[in-house]
Design a protein around this motif. Structure first.
Motif, short mmCIF file in Angstrom:
data_model
loop_
_atom_site.label_atom_id
_atom_site.label_comp_id
_atom_site.label_asym_id
_atom_site.label_seq_id
_atom_site.Cartn_x
_atom_site.Cartn_y
_atom_site.Cartn_z
N LEU A 48 -31.13 -17.05 36.93
CA LEU A 48 -30.67 -17.80 35.74
C LEU A 48 -31.93 -17.39 34.76
O LEU A 48 -31.66 -17.36 33.52
CB LEU A 48 -30.83 -19.12 35.88
N ALA A 49 -33.03 -17.28 35.20
CA ALA A 49 -34.24 -17.22 34.19
C ALA A 49 -34.18 -15.89 33.59
O ALA A 49 -34.30 -15.65 32.53
CB ALA A 49 -35.31 -17.51 34.94
N GLY A 50 -33.66 -15.01 34.45
CA GLY A 50 -33.46 -13.35 33.93
C GLY A 50 -32.34 -13.34 33.02
O GLY A 50 -32.64 -12.73 32.10
N TYR A 51 -31.34 -14.10 33.30
CA TYR A 51 -29.98 -14.20 32.32
C TYR A 51 -30.54 -14.66 30.99
O TYR A 51 -30.43 -14.33 29.89
CB TYR A 51 -28.91 -15.05 32.96
N ILE A 52 -31.41 -15.96 31.09
CA ILE A 52 -31.92 -16.52 29.88
C ILE A 52 -32.82 -15.51 29.15
O ILE A 52 -32.65 -15.38 27.67
CB ILE A 52 -32.42 -17.91 30.13
N TRP A 53 -33.55 -14.99 29.57
CA TRP A 53 -34.54 -14.03 29.15
C TRP A 53 -33.72 -13.03 28.58
O TRP A 53 -34.10 -12.47 27.31
CB TRP A 53 -35.55 -13.36 30.22
N GLY A 54 -32.89 -12.25 29.00
CA GLY A 54 -31.92 -11.09 28.38
C GLY A 54 -31.19 -11.78 27.22
O GLY A 54 -30.99 -11.03 26.18
N LEU A 55 -30.77 -12.74 27.34
CA LEU A 55 -29.87 -13.30 26.24
C LEU A 55 -30.79 -13.92 25.15
O LEU A 55 -30.47 -13.54 23.86
CB LEU A 55 -29.33 -14.62 26.88
N VAL A 56 -31.86 -14.54 25.09
CA VAL A 56 -32.72 -14.86 24.12
C VAL A 56 -33.36 -13.44 23.63
O VAL A 56 -33.48 -13.66 22.33
CB VAL A 56 -33.86 -15.99 24.49
N GLY A 57 -33.97 -12.70 24.32
CA GLY A 57 -34.39 -11.49 23.73
C GLY A 57 -33.39 -10.79 22.92
O GLY A 57 -33.77 -10.07 21.81
N THR A 58 -32.19 -10.63 23.47
CA THR A 58 -31.16 -9.88 22.44
C THR A 58 -30.56 -10.61 21.32
O THR A 58 -30.61 -10.02 20.39
CB THR A 58 -29.96 -9.72 23.46
N PHE A 59 -30.41 -12.30 21.29
CA PHE A 59 -30.30 -12.66 20.09
C PHE A 59 -31.57 -12.59 19.23
O PHE A 59 -31.20 -12.44 18.04
CB PHE A 59 -30.48 -14.25 20.51
N ARG A 60 -32.69 -12.58 19.65
CA ARG A 60 -33.90 -12.40 18.64
C ARG A 60 -33.88 -10.80 18.12
O ARG A 60 -34.32 -10.66 17.03
CB ARG A 60 -35.21 -12.56 19.36
N ALA A 61 -33.46 -9.81 18.92
CA ALA A 61 -33.44 -8.61 18.52
C ALA A 61 -32.44 -8.55 17.52
O ALA A 61 -32.55 -7.85 16.52
CB ALA A 61 -33.19 -7.64 19.61
#
Length: 109
Positions: A48-61
């Motif tokens: 779940l932490a990996g999913y959130i990391w991928g999601l937040v980083g992609t939103f910010r990019a």
């Protein structure tokens, strides 16, 4: 490795790398792993932490692009769809876990 993780989190990677490598490929690997075995709760929290990391980083990019850019719009819509889909799976997973046995035992359904 830590710089890569940090750069993605802050949206410093390209939108293509953030979306395809850090979000899509990561989710494909995680989904294939969790379908083949039932991981313990600690592993699920790490995933779940990996999913959130991928999601937040992609939103910010994607936030670094202009709204007129079609790729930013499509990426944002896809990420929102992914969040809604995952929340739906969580909701129905919890619903079936809690109410499934009582529904199965009730013959009036």
């Amino acid at each position: 490795m830590f710089d890569y993780i940090k750069d993605h989190w802050y949206g410093k990677q390209t939108l293509a790398r953030s979306f395809w490598l850090n979000f899509v490929v990561q989710n494909i690997v995680v989904n294939s792993l969790t379908k083949s075995w039932e991981p313990p709760l600690l592993i699920l929290f790490i995933l779940l932490a990996g999913y959130i990391w991928g999601l937040v980083g992609t939103f910010r990019a994607s936030a670094r692009y202009e709204w007129t850019n079609i790729w930013r719009i499509l990426t944002t819509l896809f990420l929102i769809f992914s969040i809604l889909l995952n929340l739906t799976w969580i909701y129905f997973g919890v619903f079936i876990e809690i109410f499934g046995p009582s529904i199965a035992n009730n013959s009036s359904f």
